[in-house]
Design an enzyme around this catalytic site. Structure first.
Site: not given
Length: 470
Positions: A16, A73, A118, A163, A305, A307, A373
């Site tokens: 990313q 991280r 990742h 994930e 993580n 959200y 996250e």
């Protein structure tokens, strides 16, 4: 409110932010391949350059220092270190790059937390069957041992896999992430199984070969929404919610933290649906064999993580095809009273994080938790004075404090996603999660702190009183 040794961090991942997709001997990854195919990513964007962190690491470090982070991280690009995915061919320029990143962080009193995987499998391993092939676990274990041996004298917090639910479901069921496979109801479970086996092998390798001298900790990062029944008085909705949690968080957390095997509720739901739809092949959810490494106990902390949250009701048997959705037999809804932050799926529900933390404490034997996250996005016109994101952030962090003080959850750290705007997978650069804005139209890729970043820096300096200078 927070102890002085609480970890205040921000997170990123290699594909990313790094760019340099062919630089200095790096091999291609499945995301290089996927994003170069037409129609896969928003406006056919890709991570070839991204934030160009491979060349602009000093700029990233400056951002980290400005925020006053205690932890950072990052993830390693497997294909940058081992271009064909195996230790037969080590890319020393890749090793040099990550050595420099780690050494620079430590020189600034920032502790690295490193994710080994990742989403960016070396394409060379995908060509051999990738995560669908049982042999992938040995390749991952060899890669993990290489990293522990090379960097473990300085890295004390490791995450094997980020994930696994998203890797399996979005990559092999929905096909909207690399490698873009749509084999509904079959491959995702197979991939999830191999991800768990790979994680467990790497954990055991660390435990037996490196822990005594390196004294670090190893886990895997699990993502989950908080889920609650749409109608709290309905037994069907309560059961559907429980099933939904088992299919998201329980799929991976149950084997690692509770029983060493998949939740019985998940297995029986899949078998029931297989029977109902006349499926007669091998069991879709694999079983661990006596040759597999022990899964139970292969996490030294719980990495979460989080959200968003969802309301759940029973699925009503609508799906008459073999797929994960029909297996879990639950429908998810966004409560209309919840504000949406940027991307359409991100309803902001701060109390959901507190409830999820309490659920983790009660269900998974009261582990130490790092929130690896959590973040808030923008889309459309750029807002540097993003007051709303600041409010969402501070109210969420307040819920973390309540989980610690009132519910007794052992939260040891909070990592914001993300240090800076970056390539958000299939959304490309259209979604911005950064504490820093990156101007992708500027050749220098300048980084500028959002108001959200400034507010986060204030929260950190208020609570981090250990006398370290940043």
């Amino acid at each position: 409110m927070f102890p002085s040794d609480f970890a205040w961090g921000a997170s990123t991942s290699a594909y990313q932010i790094e760019g340099g997709w062919q630089a200095d001997g790096k091999g291609p990854s499945i995301w290089d391949t996927f994003s170069h195919e037409k129609g896969r990513v928003f406006e056919d964007q890709n991570g070839d350059v991204a934030c160009n962190s491979y060349e602009l690491w000093e700029k990233d470090l400056e951002c980290i220092r400005q925020l006053g982070l205690t932890h950072y991280r990052l993830s390693f690009s497997w294909a940058r270190l081992l271009p064909d995915g195996t230790t037969r061919n080590v890319n020393h320029k890749g090793v040099q790059y990550y050595n420099r990143v780690i050494d620079d962080l430590l020189a600034c009193h920032v502790s690295p937390m490193v994710t080994l995987y990742h989403f960016d499998l070396p394409q060379a391993l995908e060509d051999l069957g990738g995560w669908k092939s049982p042999g992938i676990a040995t390749h991952f274990d060899n890669y993990a041992k290489f990293c522990f041996q090379t960097f473990g004298d300085r890295v004390k917090l490791w995450l094997t896999i980020n994930e696994p639910l998203i890797c399996a479901k979005l990559g092999y069921e929905d096909g909207i992430h690399a490698p873009g496979v749509k084999e509904k109801g079959i491959s995702a479970y197979q991939v999830g199984h191999n991800l768990l086996r790979a994680h467990a092998m790497a954990w055991h390798s660390y435990d037996s070969e490196y822990r005594a001298t390196q004294r670090g900790a190893v886990s895997l990062a699990l993502n989950s929404d908080w889920l609650e029944p749409l109608n709290p008085g309905s037994n069907e909705d309560i059961a559907a919610t429980e099933r939904d949690l088992v299919f998201t968080l329980g799929w991976f957390a149950w084997p690692v933290f509770v029983t060493g095997d998949y939740p019985e509720m998940m297995r029986s739901a899949i078998e029931h649906r297989s029977k109902k739809l006349g499926y007669s092949g091998p069991p879709r959810l694999p079983s661990f064999s006596k040759d597999d490494p022990t899964i139970l106990g292969t996490a030294d902390f719980f990495a979460l993580n989080y959200y968003t949250s969802r309301k759940v009701k029973a699925g009503g048997d609508a799906e008459q095809t073999l797929c994960m959705k029909s297996d879990r037999d639950a429908e998810e809804f966004i409560d209309p009273s919840w504000p949406i932050c940027g991307v359409s799926w991100l309803a902001v529900v701060p109390y959901g994080l507190r409830k999820l933390l309490k659920y983790i404490k009660d269900t998974f034997n009261d582990p130490t938790v790092y929130i690896t996250e959590n973040g808030f996005s923008q889309m459309g016109p750029l807002q540097m004075e993003d007051v709303q994101r600041c409010e969402f952030s501070s109210s969420t962090i307040l819920e973390v404090a309540k989980a610690m003080q009132e519910d007794g959850v052992k939260v040891r750290g909070y990592f914001a996603w993300s240090l800076m705007d970056n390539f958000e997978w299939a959304d490309g650069f259209s979604v911005r999660f950064g504490l820093f804005h990156v101007d992708f139209s500027d050749a220098k890729l300048s980084r500028t702190m959002y108001l959200y970043g400034q507010e986060y820096a204030k929260i950190i300096s208020k609570h981090h009183n250990s006398g370290q200078t940043h």
